[in-house]
Design a protein around this motif. Structure first.
Motif, mmCIF file in Angstrom:
data_model
loop_
_atom_site.group_PDB
_atom_site.id
_atom_site.type_symbol
_atom_site.label_atom_id
_atom_site.label_comp_id
_atom_site.label_asym_id
_atom_site.label_seq_id
_atom_site.Cartn_x
_atom_site.Cartn_y
_atom_site.Cartn_z
ATOM 1 N N ASP A 242 0.813 -1.227 0.000
ATOM 2 C CA ASP A 242 0.000 0.000 0.000
ATOM 3 C C ASP A 242 0.841 1.268 0.000
ATOM 4 O OD1 ASP A 242 -2.315 -1.489 -0.012
ATOM 5 O OD2 ASP A 242 -2.597 -1.396 2.171
ATOM 6 N N ASP A 243 2.149 1.134 0.269
ATOM 7 C CA ASP A 243 3.018 2.310 0.279
ATOM 8 C C ASP A 243 3.554 2.659 -1.104
ATOM 9 O OD1 ASP A 243 2.763 2.846 2.950
ATOM 10 O OD2 ASP A 243 4.541 1.724 3.551
ATOM 11 N N ALA A 244 3.159 1.890 -2.088
ATOM 12 C CA ALA A 244 3.634 2.147 -3.462
ATOM 13 C C ALA A 244 2.460 2.087 -4.426
ATOM 14 C CB ALA A 244 4.692 1.128 -3.857
ATOM 15 N N SER A 245 2.555 2.837 -5.472
ATOM 16 C CA SER A 245 1.537 2.799 -6.529
ATOM 17 C C SER A 245 2.208 2.436 -7.843
ATOM 18 C CB SER A 245 0.828 4.150 -6.656
ATOM 19 O OG SER A 245 1.765 5.195 -6.907
ATOM 20 N N ILE A 246 1.475 1.742 -8.690
ATOM 21 C CA ILE A 246 2.032 1.314 -9.970
ATOM 22 C C ILE A 246 1.909 2.441 -10.988
ATOM 23 C CG2 ILE A 246 1.847 -0.339 -11.869
ATOM 24 C CD1 ILE A 246 0.740 -2.356 -9.875
ATOM 25 N N VAL A 247 3.031 2.763 -11.618
ATOM 26 C CA VAL A 247 3.053 3.757 -12.694
ATOM 27 C C VAL A 247 3.733 3.121 -13.898
ATOM 28 C CG1 VAL A 247 3.080 5.728 -11.124
ATOM 29 C CG2 VAL A 247 5.247 4.727 -11.877
#
Length: 261
Positions: A242-247
């Protein structure tokens, strides 16, 4: 008398010319040797200066890399869990790495094996949407590979039929048709494309790489990452999913961008 003097002068000049020429040759050779020595000294000095500058540049570059790595580690440390024993953490009936899941057997309601899990499809939040199952044509499936809704499956972690079970009928499986990974677009991602992805900071600088993804229940809970810094090269740690988002980067490859803190 004048004739004798002129003759003597001419003779003197005739004898002196070769001597002058010989002296000129000696002076030329001496000058060449001097010039060569001067040139060699200049070359040695220029080479030494160039080497000193090269050593200085290499040292500065090494210091810059070390400083960059240290900064990257400091940035990563905000999210990074280095204290948890990863192997012990996943030694649990509710936690699996994607490597554990890929290769698991898939059974129908009669406990007949219909295939193996070959990939996992996640949505943008990390929830499992589908399991990609390679069947080998059993039960008359429309193709060798199908994508089965995760909600239609249950897992048995132990026993003679450990793996995933589905109540889907043969007709329903046949209707799915052959799975094409190129159709996975939008907010859906295959874990095979996420493992190996870069973990980047807010400036899109790489600070770690994804080694694996831990699945807990029906969602991705942790990233297993390798990183550098004041730790040994390729040290491993955990990052909350949850501390990262996919880009997507410019090459349309997925990357995990850490949240700003």
């Amino acid at each position: 008398m004048k004739t004798l003097l002129l003759a003597a002068s001419a003779l003197t000049m005739f004898v002196a010319v070769p001597a002058m020429a010989q002296n000129a040759d000696v002076q030329t050779e001496t000058q060449i040797e001097a010039d060569a020595k001067t040139g060699w000294e200049s070359t040695k000095e220029a080479t030494a200066n160039a080497w000193d500058k090269t050593k200085e540049a290499v040292t500065e570059a090494a210091d810059s890399v070390a400083e960059s790595s240290e900064k990257a580690y400091e940035e990563t440390a905000k999210w990074l869990d280095t204290n948890t024993d990863i192997d012990a953490y996943v030694d649990n009936e509710t936690r699996f790495t994607v490597d554990d899941i890929e290769g698991m057997n898939v059974y129908n309601s009669q406990n007949q094996k219909i295939g193996d899990v070959t990939d996992i499809m996640l949505d943008n939040e990390g929830d499992i949407e589908k399991l990609v199952v390679t069947s080998g044509g059993l039960l008359g499936l429309g193709g060798d590979t199908v994508a089965v809704d995760y909600e239609s499956m249950t897992m048995e972690a132990t026993g003679d039929h450990a793996g995933f079970h589905t109540n889907l009928t043969e007709a329903e499986l046949k209707a799915m048709g052959e799975f094409d990974k190129n159709t996975v677009t939008g907010d859906m991602y295959l874990t095979s494309n996420l493992v190996g992805a870069r973990v980047v900071n807010s400036d899109m600088k790489e600070i770690a790489k994804v080694d694996s993804i831990i699945i807990e229940g029906d969602e991705a809970s942790k990233l297993v990452v390798s990183y550098n810094g004041d730790k040994p090269t390729d040290s491993k740690g955990l990052v909350d999913y949850d501390d990262a988002s996919i880009v997507m980067n410019k090459d349309q490859n997925a990357e995990f961008k850490l949240s700003v803190q």
